[in-house]
Motif scaffolding. Structure first.
Motif, PDB file in Angstrom:
ATOM      1  N   PRO A  77      42.309  32.525  32.344  1.00 25.33           N
ATOM      2  CA  PRO A  77      42.170  33.408  33.510  1.00 25.33           C
ATOM      3  C   PRO A  77      42.554  32.761  34.835  1.00 25.33           C
ATOM      4  N   MET A  78      42.631  31.431  34.883  1.00 26.36           N
ATOM      5  CA  MET A  78      43.036  30.797  36.133  1.00 26.36           C
ATOM      6  C   MET A  78      44.504  31.033  36.445  1.00 26.36           C
ATOM      7  N   GLY A  79      45.224  31.649  35.509  1.00 29.39           N
ATOM      8  CA  GLY A  79      46.597  32.063  35.783  1.00 29.39           C
ATOM      9  C   GLY A  79      46.691  33.338  36.593  1.00 29.39           C
ATOM     10  N   TYR A  80      45.546  33.997  36.830  1.00 25.43           N
ATOM     11  CA  TYR A  80      45.522  35.216  37.637  1.00 25.43           C
ATOM     12  C   TYR A  80      45.401  34.852  39.115  1.00 25.43           C
ATOM     13  N   GLN A  81      46.499  34.349  39.684  1.00 28.31           N
ATOM     14  CA  GLN A  81      46.485  33.933  41.073  1.00 28.31           C
ATOM     15  C   GLN A  81      47.792  34.348  41.744  1.00 28.31           C
ATOM     16  N   ILE A  82      47.706  34.669  43.018  1.00 29.34           N
ATOM     17  CA  ILE A  82      48.835  35.264  43.732  1.00 29.34           C
ATOM     18  C   ILE A  82      50.078  34.377  43.743  1.00 29.34           C
ATOM     19  N   PRO A  83      49.981  33.055  43.968  1.00 29.34           N
ATOM     20  CA  PRO A  83      51.225  32.268  43.925  1.00 29.34           C
ATOM     21  C   PRO A  83      51.965  32.384  42.596  1.00 29.34           C
ATOM     22  N   LEU A  84      51.224  32.546  41.502  1.00 24.34           N
ATOM     23  CA  LEU A  84      51.871  32.713  40.202  1.00 24.34           C
ATOM     24  C   LEU A  84      52.433  34.117  40.042  1.00 24.34           C
ATOM     25  N   TYR A  85      51.782  35.120  40.625  1.00 30.00           N
ATOM     26  CA  TYR A  85      52.346  36.464  40.625  1.00 30.00           C
ATOM     27  C   TYR A  85      53.673  36.493  41.389  1.00 30.00           C
ATOM     28  N   GLY A 145      34.471  42.093  45.300  1.00 31.10           N
ATOM     29  CA  GLY A 145      33.889  41.203  44.299  1.00 31.10           C
ATOM     30  C   GLY A 145      32.672  41.770  43.602  1.00 31.10           C
ATOM     31  N   GLU A 146      32.021  42.737  44.238  1.00 31.05           N
ATOM     32  CA  GLU A 146      30.828  43.330  43.635  1.00 31.05           C
ATOM     33  C   GLU A 146      31.147  44.128  42.378  1.00 31.05           C
ATOM     34  N   TYR A 147      32.331  44.747  42.319  1.00 34.06           N
ATOM     35  CA  TYR A 147      32.670  45.541  41.133  1.00 34.06           C
ATOM     36  C   TYR A 147      33.771  44.920  40.291  1.00 34.06           C
ATOM     37  N   LEU A 148      34.491  43.947  40.842  1.00 28.81           N
ATOM     38  CA  LEU A 148      35.621  43.358  40.125  1.00 28.81           C
ATOM     39  C   LEU A 148      35.154  42.689  38.837  1.00 28.81           C
ATOM     40  N   GLY A 149      35.815  43.038  37.743  1.00 29.32           N
ATOM     41  CA  GLY A 149      35.536  42.402  36.466  1.00 29.32           C
ATOM     42  C   GLY A 149      34.375  42.993  35.700  1.00 29.32           C
ATOM     43  N   ALA A 201      38.716  39.362  33.213  1.00 25.77           N
ATOM     44  CA  ALA A 201      38.816  37.949  33.609  1.00 25.77           C
ATOM     45  C   ALA A 201      39.631  37.746  34.872  1.00 25.77           C
ATOM     46  N   ILE A 202      40.284  38.796  35.390  1.00 28.07           N
ATOM     47  CA  ILE A 202      40.967  38.605  36.674  1.00 28.07           C
ATOM     48  C   ILE A 202      39.958  38.253  37.770  1.00 28.07           C
ATOM     49  N   ALA A 203      38.682  38.521  37.514  1.00 25.90           N
ATOM     50  CA  ALA A 203      37.641  38.197  38.498  1.00 25.90           C
ATOM     51  C   ALA A 203      37.380  36.697  38.604  1.00 25.90           C
ATOM     52  N   VAL A 204      37.745  35.938  37.592  1.00 23.45           N
ATOM     53  CA  VAL A 204      37.369  34.522  37.557  1.00 23.45           C
ATOM     54  C   VAL A 204      37.950  33.745  38.732  1.00 23.45           C
ATOM     55  N   PRO A 205      39.270  33.719  38.939  1.00 25.43           N
ATOM     56  CA  PRO A 205      39.788  32.972  40.096  1.00 25.43           C
ATOM     57  C   PRO A 205      39.404  33.613  41.421  1.00 25.43           C
ATOM     58  N   PHE A 206      39.254  34.941  41.451  1.00 25.54           N
ATOM     59  CA  PHE A 206      38.847  35.630  42.679  1.00 25.54           C
ATOM     60  C   PHE A 206      37.477  35.136  43.125  1.00 25.54           C
TER      61      PHE A 206
END
Length: 284
Positions: A77-85, A145-149, A201-206
């Motif tokens: 899930p740490m691949g869910y980050q904007i620089p990688l997008y 962040g309250e609802y993400l994931g 899991a997109i919530a993990v790096p967020f």
């Protein structure tokens, strides 16, 4: 409505190679390309109404960022980050085989576009930032962040729509058909019911990166040289009036349009919103 064509392109992470889905509307050989990038938890179908209007003028391309929609989920899930997008989108643009594109991005999709547009040699020639800018309010990030994931299981479509209406209330007024569409875009069948169509899991790096502070990306914005349209929900908690004003006065000096009665973020399902974006994008 013009029929969407679904395709995939391969993108890479340390954890492997993944299929990133994208949809296209309009003539496949049209050299005028518009890439539309969605918000944090949504997917490329959000732009179907806009594509219906613009497919006569553009080859409209709307990716599902990895972990969303028809794209594959990442093992790490740490691949869910904007620089990688951003890297993924450069792969997509290379696949499209064009030298330049117009870009429209909502929230996260706008951040991706802002980073791309600030790069030397950027392929972006015209940029629409939908309710996002170089200063992100910590309070809005905390709300997201309250609802993400959480991605709750919903036994019926009615329950799913009630959930979408609740968490998406800042989108502003929509009729029943529009709410049904906004819900449909986000659902996938699961064990006799429904879940949201993204990897929780997109919530993990967020959440890992959250520190309770505003996010400041002004140096990036100052480097943008192409024309910029800034669309904003007049009630937005992510993009303040002060930030929007500064964006209209500094860097590329964005043309700024507010939509009354809307928070974060305008959905571009309404004719007046579509007309604003279409007018700017066609004026190339």
């Amino acid at each position: 409505m013009p029929t969407a064509r679904l395709a995939h392109v391969l993108v890479g992470r340390d954890s492997g190679v993944y299929k990133m889905a994208y949809r296209e509307w309009g003539e496949p050989d049209n050299p005028k390309v518009l890439v539309c990038a969605h918000g944090l938890t949504r997917n490329g179908r959000d732009f179907e109404y806009l594509a219906q209007e613009l497919a006569r003028d553009f080859r409209v391309v709307a990716p599902d960022v990895v972990g969303r929609g028809e794209s594959e989920w990442l093992r790490d899930p740490m691949g869910y980050q904007i620089p990688l997008y951003v890297q993924d989108m450069l792969v997509l643009i290379a696949r499209l085989n064009v030298a330049e594109v117009a870009w429209m991005g909502t929230s996260m999709g706008g951040l991706i576009g802002m980073i791309l547009a600030a790069m030397p040699g950027t392929p972006i020639r015209r940029l629409v930032l939908n309710d996002v800018g170089p200063l992100l309010a910590a309070s809005a990030l905390a709300r997201i962040g309250e609802y993400l994931g959480k991605a709750p299981f919903m036994p019926t479509r009615e329950a799913a729509e009630a959930y979408i209406r609740a968490v998406s209330a800042p989108f502003g007024p929509h009729d029943d058909a529009q709410w049904a569409f906004l819900t449909e875009v986000m659902l996938k069948p699961d064990k006799g019911g429904w879940r949201l169509n993204y990897d929780p899991a997109i919530a993990v790096p967020f959440q890992t990166g959250a520190n309770g502070s505003d996010v400041n990306l002004w140096p990036l914005y100052e480097n943008i040289r192409c024309p910029v349209l800034l669309t904003r929900g007049a009630l937005s908690d992510l993009l303040s009036v002060e930030t929007a004003t500064a964006m209209s006065e500094h860097g590329p000096r964005a043309t700024w349009v507010d939509f009354e009665g809307v928070g974060h973020a305008p959905t571009f399902l309404h004719a007046d919103q579509i007309a604003v974006a279409a007018g700017f994008l066609r004026n190339a």
